[in-house]
Scaffold this motif. Structure first.
Motif, PDB file in Angstrom:
ATOM      1  N   LEU A 193      25.783  27.650  48.862  1.00  0.00           N
ATOM      2  CA  LEU A 193      25.884  29.112  48.877  1.00  0.00           C
ATOM      3  C   LEU A 193      25.599  29.713  50.246  1.00  0.00           C
ATOM      4  O   LEU A 193      26.395  30.516  50.746  1.00  0.00           O
ATOM      5  N   ILE A 194      24.500  29.344  50.851  1.00  0.00           N
ATOM      6  CA  ILE A 194      24.122  29.972  52.126  1.00  0.00           C
ATOM      7  C   ILE A 194      25.116  29.637  53.221  1.00  0.00           C
ATOM      8  O   ILE A 194      25.415  30.475  54.086  1.00  0.00           O
ATOM      9  N   ASN A 224      36.860  30.304  48.434  1.00  0.00           N
ATOM     10  CA  ASN A 224      35.632  29.534  48.248  1.00  0.00           C
ATOM     11  C   ASN A 224      35.844  28.409  47.250  1.00  0.00           C
ATOM     12  O   ASN A 224      36.716  28.490  46.376  1.00  0.00           O
ATOM     13  N   ILE A 225      35.020  27.375  47.363  1.00  0.00           N
ATOM     14  CA  ILE A 225      35.052  26.274  46.394  1.00  0.00           C
ATOM     15  C   ILE A 225      33.883  26.441  45.440  1.00  0.00           C
ATOM     16  O   ILE A 225      32.723  26.242  45.807  1.00  0.00           O
ATOM     17  N   GLY A 226      34.212  26.878  44.223  1.00  0.00           N
ATOM     18  CA  GLY A 226      33.205  26.946  43.173  1.00  0.00           C
ATOM     19  C   GLY A 226      33.182  25.636  42.410  1.00  0.00           C
ATOM     20  O   GLY A 226      33.424  24.578  42.981  1.00  0.00           O
ATOM     21  N   ALA A 227      32.918  25.697  41.114  1.00  0.00           N
ATOM     22  CA  ALA A 227      32.873  24.466  40.325  1.00  0.00           C
ATOM     23  C   ALA A 227      33.041  24.780  38.849  1.00  0.00           C
ATOM     24  O   ALA A 227      32.396  25.694  38.330  1.00  0.00           O
ATOM     25  N   SER A 240      23.724  26.761  42.193  1.00  0.00           N
ATOM     26  CA  SER A 240      24.216  27.113  43.530  1.00  0.00           C
ATOM     27  C   SER A 240      25.696  27.477  43.495  1.00  0.00           C
ATOM     28  O   SER A 240      26.133  28.419  44.167  1.00  0.00           O
ATOM     29  N   LYS A 241      26.474  26.751  42.705  1.00  0.00           N
ATOM     30  CA  LYS A 241      27.903  27.066  42.616  1.00  0.00           C
ATOM     31  C   LYS A 241      28.141  28.361  41.840  1.00  0.00           C
ATOM     32  O   LYS A 241      29.089  29.101  42.121  1.00  0.00           O
ATOM     33  N   SER A 242      27.280  28.661  40.862  1.00  0.00           N
ATOM     34  CA  SER A 242      27.355  29.958  40.199  1.00  0.00           C
ATOM     35  C   SER A 242      27.131  31.070  41.214  1.00  0.00           C
ATOM     36  O   SER A 242      27.768  32.127  41.152  1.00  0.00           O
ATOM     37  N   GLY A 243      26.250  30.828  42.165  1.00  0.00           N
ATOM     38  CA  GLY A 243      26.041  31.791  43.241  1.00  0.00           C
ATOM     39  C   GLY A 243      27.301  32.007  44.061  1.00  0.00           C
ATOM     40  O   GLY A 243      27.605  33.136  44.478  1.00  0.00           O
ATOM     41  N   VAL A 244      28.054  30.937  44.292  1.00  0.00           N
ATOM     42  CA  VAL A 244      29.336  31.063  45.002  1.00  0.00           C
ATOM     43  C   VAL A 244      30.306  31.926  44.197  1.00  0.00           C
ATOM     44  O   VAL A 244      31.026  32.756  44.756  1.00  0.00           O
ATOM     45  N   HIS A 245      30.292  31.751  42.879  1.00  0.00           N
ATOM     46  CA  HIS A 245      31.160  32.577  42.023  1.00  0.00           C
ATOM     47  C   HIS A 245      30.795  34.059  42.147  1.00  0.00           C
ATOM     48  O   HIS A 245      31.662  34.920  42.270  1.00  0.00           O
ATOM     49  N   ARG A 246      29.504  34.351  42.095  1.00  0.00           N
ATOM     50  CA  ARG A 246      29.063  35.746  42.175  1.00  0.00           C
ATOM     51  C   ARG A 246      29.338  36.325  43.570  1.00  0.00           C
ATOM     52  O   ARG A 246      29.703  37.494  43.703  1.00  0.00           O
ATOM     53  N   LEU A 247      29.159  35.511  44.610  1.00  0.00           N
ATOM     54  CA  LEU A 247      29.498  35.950  45.965  1.00  0.00           C
ATOM     55  C   LEU A 247      30.970  36.329  46.034  1.00  0.00           C
ATOM     56  O   LEU A 247      31.338  37.366  46.603  1.00  0.00           O
ATOM     57  N   THR A 248      31.820  35.510  45.451  1.00  0.00           N
ATOM     58  CA  THR A 248      33.260  35.757  45.460  1.00  0.00           C
ATOM     59  C   THR A 248      33.591  37.089  44.793  1.00  0.00           C
ATOM     60  O   THR A 248      34.343  37.913  45.338  1.00  0.00           O
ATOM     61  N   GLU A 249      33.025  37.313  43.617  1.00  0.00           N
ATOM     62  CA  GLU A 249      33.314  38.544  42.874  1.00  0.00           C
ATOM     63  C   GLU A 249      32.802  39.777  43.603  1.00  0.00           C
ATOM     64  O   GLU A 249      33.512  40.785  43.722  1.00  0.00           O
ATOM     65  N   ALA A 250      31.564  39.695  44.086  1.00  0.00           N
ATOM     66  CA  ALA A 250      30.963  40.854  44.749  1.00  0.00           C
ATOM     67  C   ALA A 250      31.691  41.196  46.045  1.00  0.00           C
ATOM     68  O   ALA A 250      31.940  42.372  46.350  1.00  0.00           O
ATOM     69  N   LEU A 251      32.041  40.170  46.818  1.00  0.00           N
ATOM     70  CA  LEU A 251      32.702  40.422  48.094  1.00  0.00           C
ATOM     71  C   LEU A 251      34.123  40.941  47.891  1.00  0.00           C
ATOM     72  O   LEU A 251      34.595  41.784  48.660  1.00  0.00           O
TER      73      LEU A 251
END
Length: 226
Positions: A104-105, A128-131, A147-158
Motif C-alpha cells: 500500500l505505502i 494498481n494491482i489489488g488481489a 494491505s491489498k484491501s487498502g490498495v482497493h480503497r486507495l483506488t476508489e478514493a483517488l
C-alpha cells in the motif's frame, strides 16, 4: 504518439510482462524496482533499480530521472508489492506492517508524487494491482489481504478525488498468478487454472488505452488462465 509509462516492481515476473506489453505498443517504459537490477529489459526500456518506494525522497529522485528522459508521465502501473502467508497465532505482528509498506505505502507514495505530471497528460492512467484474495481473506492471508484491501480503497478514493481531470484510476484483482515462486510453493495445484502474467498485462494495457477512458474507480477481477 508514444506514452511515458512507469511500471513499479518492473523487475519481477508480472512487472516484466507489463513492461514488455507497453514496449510492444511503442511506449517509453521505465521500470522502477527495489532490486538493484532486473532481467533483460524490453527494447528501449529504462531501468532504475535500488529504489525504496516507501521513501519519498528516493522515489522523487527516480521520478526525476524518468522526467529527464521522457519529459512527462502518462501511465503509472503499481505492481510493486509482496506476499506472506502467516496465521495470527504464532505469527509476527511486524508482518502486518511489512505488508502495508510493501503493498500500500509503495503505491500511495509514488502515486502522490507522480500526480502533478499525470494530471498534465491528456491520457493519464493509474492502474494498481489489488488481489482477489482481499475480497474474503482465508486462513493465513490476513496481513496480505488487509494491505491489498487498502490498495482497493486507495483506488476508489483517488478515482473520486480525480473526477473532472483526465486521469483514471483502476485496480485489477488477480487470482493466483502463474509464477515460478507460486508453483514452488504449491506444487500440487492445478496450474492450468492460474492467471498468466501476460493475460494480466493485456487487461492493464486496455485500462491504459483510450477505449477505457470512461472507466475509473473499478476493481476488476482477473481470474481466468489466459
Amino acid at each position: 504518439m508514444a506514452r511515458s509509462v512507469i511500471v513499479t516492481g518492473g523487475f519481477g515476473i508480472l512487472g516484466q510482462a507489463v513492461a514488455e506489453r507497453f514496449a510492444a505498443l511503442g511506449d517509453q517504459v521505465a521500470r522502477i524496482d527495489f532490486a538493484p537490477a532486473g532481467r533483460t529489459a524490453p527494447s528501449g526500456a529504462f531501468d532504475i533499480g535500488g529504489v525504496d518506494l516507501t521513501d519519498a525522497a528516493a522515489t522523487k529522485t527516480a521520478l526525476d530521472k524518468v522526467l529527464a528522459r521522457a519529459g512527462g508521465i502518462d501511465v503509472l502501473v503499481n505492481v510493486a508489492g509482496g506476499f506472506t502467508w502467516e496465521t495470527l497465532e504464532g505469527g509476527a505482528i511486524a508482518s502486518w506492517s511489512r505488508m502495508q509498506s510493501m503493498n500500500l505505502i509503495t503505491a500511495a507514495t509514488i502515486t502522490q508524487l507522480a500526480l502533478p505530471e499525470l494530471k498534465k497528460s491528456a491520457v493519464g492512467r493509474i492502474i494498481n494491482i489489488g488481489a482477489g484474495a482481499a475480497i474474503k481473506a482465508g486462513m493465513g492471508m490476513g496481513a496480505y489481504a488487509a494491505s491489498k484491501s487498502g490498495v482497493h480503497r486507495l483506488t476508489e478514493a483517488l478515482a473520486e478525488e480525480l473526477t473532472g481531470t483526465s486521469v483514471t484510476v483502476n485496480a485489477i484483482l488477480p487470482s493466483i498468478i502463474d509464477t515460478p515462486a507460486n508453483r514452488a510453493d504449491m506444487p500440487d495445484a492445478d496450474f492450468s487454472q492460474w492467471v498468466q502474467p501476460t493475460a494480466i498485462a493485456d487487461v492493464i494495457a486496455f485500462l491504459a488505452s483510450g477505449e477505457a477512458c470512461s472507466i475509473s474507480g473499478a476493481l476488476i477481477p482477473v481470474t481466468r488462465g489466459g
